[in-house]
Enzyme design. Structure first.
Site, short mmCIF file in Angstrom:
data_model
loop_
_atom_site.label_atom_id
_atom_site.label_comp_id
_atom_site.label_asym_id
_atom_site.label_seq_id
_atom_site.Cartn_x
_atom_site.Cartn_y
_atom_site.Cartn_z
N HIS A 180 -30.82 16.83 -20.45
CA HIS A 180 -30.93 17.59 -19.20
C HIS A 180 -29.60 17.43 -18.47
CE1 HIS A 180 -35.58 17.25 -19.34
NE2 HIS A 180 -35.16 18.35 -19.95
N GLU A 183 -28.86 15.31 -15.26
CA GLU A 183 -29.32 13.92 -15.22
C GLU A 183 -28.23 13.06 -15.86
OE1 GLU A 183 -33.18 14.06 -17.08
OE2 GLU A 183 -33.94 15.51 -15.62
N HIS A 289 -32.62 9.97 -19.28
CA HIS A 289 -32.93 11.04 -18.32
C HIS A 289 -32.78 10.49 -16.90
CE1 HIS A 289 -34.79 14.05 -21.13
NE2 HIS A 289 -34.75 12.97 -21.91
N GLU A 368 -35.95 6.93 -18.22
CA GLU A 368 -35.65 7.55 -16.93
C GLU A 368 -34.93 6.49 -16.10
OE1 GLU A 368 -36.34 10.65 -16.07
OE2 GLU A 368 -37.85 11.33 -17.53
#
Length: 574
Positions: A180, A183, A289, A368
């Site tokens: 992404h 990110e 991410h 994340e």
């Protein structure tokens, strides 16, 4: 004249009403896709079961209780708004920071001549950094080109190993960030990680051990078109999707939904990563991410648990606990104190994590790393400090569990064999030994297991009561007996190919003494020749690689003819 004026006023009123109708529904502002291309928005659901439908329509970014945060291109948003949810538009994360907050390209050095990454590099600086690693440490580092993006930007990885030009059977580990494009905390952290391992080799025992015992592949930037959507000189304007406005982390084949879960063709970037997974045997991988702070493990697409769910839970807890010991009290607390099963958080179809774990029998997790997708540059060094020890812990997991080499008991040559644990393995959790080394790596939680080794042409062998302790290694080298042991050898002229079954790219171990006068052909099971070549780029090299992506799934015969000798191998294309 009055009638003409009235007509003009009426036309103007209709135009205003049409404009209002196009820019709002029931008082809710519609995204300006002509200007931005993507929309970022939030809405509330009534029950979490609604996620299963929504995740196939829009790109869900986060779910907090019943509040959903999501991205959508125009086609996706038009499908979403039919469902009748009330939404609130949010600023695109890539537009939130100023140029000064990003500290673009402000490359500094400290007193020890070590790079300080408290800035975001331009695209050219990124390329220079990657090639600079290989130039500065040529004995242990080289740059690998995974592929090229739609807009022509390079998708790069560095390989770090003490045998950087060879494959000696050491566990392959892949770390990849920023699929992404907006990110990017992981992007900078991966540059730090590369630098730390390379500069520490030979002086820092832990870094030296990593280089000597693993093959590390680190890809800091998986979606360069998304990250540099605002231009090569800034990450301002970065967005989540690729340049075709497709979410790459919803574009992979999915174990549950099928080859095209997002109903889109595989993107250029997706196909490059699928190929990279095929030509390597990644024992362990992690993709980075942002937008949350949690260690997310398989499965994302299914409610059922992975066979090694307890192992994933343990490695996640180790990662999070180490982060907590080296960061402020507020950091990395999402879901279960920094750890979650993917589906328990929210369902994702077409993610890279489940693709690698299922279709390549790998072990991949999603990390994340920061609630804020694009951190102010002043915070980058802090997040590197919070996570660097956990990065090393995770890589080292690839050397634990059960591992060893599978060989032919007669010849001593390496064998490609399936390693299956009866009563434990399911959903492609089994692993295999891989050629040319014959090494296998079975990452697994503590316990006692019975391992069955099987390979075509060999007697199956089961090793009983193999005990595993966490953070330890049980070495199990296994010899398999050929089915024709004691019988006159009739098939000494067989080729060795791997992987087999294959997804497209096939590696061939050529017979000793093969020469450029050879002919290589591929035939169907009915004997029809569909490929034939006498032109080889690697003449004399015992290893040859061919790409069979263009041929349909099925069983084929690969034949190498050299004078009167013919060498054959059966290949299964998936």
């Amino acid at each position: 004249m009055k009638h003409l004026l009235a007509l003009r006023l009426s036309s103007l009123l209709i135009a205003v009403l049409l404009f209002l109708g196009l820019s709002a529904i029931n008082g809710q502002t519609l995204p300006d896709f002509q200007k931005k291309g993507l929309a970022y928005f939030t809405f509330t659901i009534h029950d979490k079961s609604e996620i299963s439908q929504l995740t196939r329509i829009i790109s869900i970014d986060n779910v907090k209780d019943l509040q959903v945060f999501a991205f959508a291109n125009e086609k996706e948003f038009n499908r979403f708004k039919i469902l009748g949810y009330s939404w609130t538009l949010l600023p695109l994360p890539g537009d939130l920071l100023s140029y000064s907050e990003l500290n673009m390209g402000n490359h500094q050095k400290d007193a020890f001549n070590r790079t300080i990454w408290n800035y975001y590099p331009t695209y050219q600086q990124y390329l220079d950094l990657m090639t600079g690693f290989a130039t500065s440490y040529p004995a242990i580092c080289k740059v690998d080109t995974i592929g090229v993006s739609i807009q022509g930007r390079l998708i790069l990885a560095v390989k770090i190993s003490d045998s950087v030009e060879l494959n000696q059977g050491e566990p392959e580990v892949l770390l990849t960030s920023s699929i992404h494009g907006d990110e990017v905390t992981g992007y900078i952290c991966m540059l730090h990680l590369i630098d730390s391992i390379l500069s520490g080799y030979g002086t820092v025992p832990r870094m030296t051990n990593l280089v000597n015992n693993f093959q590390l592949y680190i890809n800091p930037l998986a979606n360069p078109d998304g990250t540099y959507h605002g231009g090569n000189n800034t990450v301002n304007g970065a967005w989540r999707y690729n340049s075709n406005m497709i979410d790459l982390n919803r574009n992979f084949p999915d174990p549950k939904v099928g080859p095209h879960p997002d109903l889109e063709a595989w993107q250029t970037e997706t196909k490059w990563f699928m190929r990279y997974d095929t030509i390597h045997n990644f024992v362990l991988s992690m993709n980075f991410h942002g937008g949350a702070e949690v260690y997310n493990f398989p499965w994302d697409t299914w409610a059922k648990l992975h066979a090694d769910d307890s192992w994933f839970g343990f490695t996640g807890r180790e990662y999070a606990d180490t982060v907590h010991a080296n960061s402020p009290s507020w950091y990395f607390k999402d879901e279960d104190n920094g750890v979650t099963n993917g589906y328990a958080w929210y369902e994702v179809n077409g993610g890279r994590q489940d693709y690698t774990t299922y279709f390549h029998h790998g072990r991949e997790v999603t990390l994340e790393i920061s609630n804020t997708k694009i951190l102010p540059s002043s915070q980058l060094l802090n997040y590197w400090g919070y996570n660097k020890r956990s990065f090393l812990n995770y890589i080292e997991q690839a050397g634990y569990g059960i591992n060893g080499q599978v060989t032919d008991t007669v010849t001593g040559e390496a064998i490609e064999a399936k390693v299956f644990i009866q009563g434990h393995d399911k959903d492609n959790s089994d692993v295999s030994s891989h050629l040319p080394s014959g090494w296998y790596y079975r990452l697994i939680d503590q316990g006692s297991y019975n391992l069955t080794f099987s390979s075509p042409g060999y007697f199956t062998k089961t090793v009983h009561d193999v005990t595993v302790n966490r953070l330890n290694t049980n070495r199990q080298n296994v010899e398999l007996v050929p089915l024709n042991f004691g019988i006159a050898e009739k098939n000494i002229a067989d080729l060795k190919v791997y992987p087999n079954p294959a997804d497209g790219v096939v590696n061939i171990i050529m017979p000793r003494g093969w020469s450029k006068e050879s002919t290589l052909r591929l035939t169907t099971m009915t004997g029809k020749t569909i490929m034939e070549t006498t032109r080889f780029q690697q003449q004399g090299n015992p290893y040859l690689q061919i790409d069979l992506h263009q041929y349909e799934s099925g069983i084929y015969i690969l034949e190498l003819q050299q004078g009167e000798e013919i060498y054959r191998a059966k290949i299964v294309l998936r």
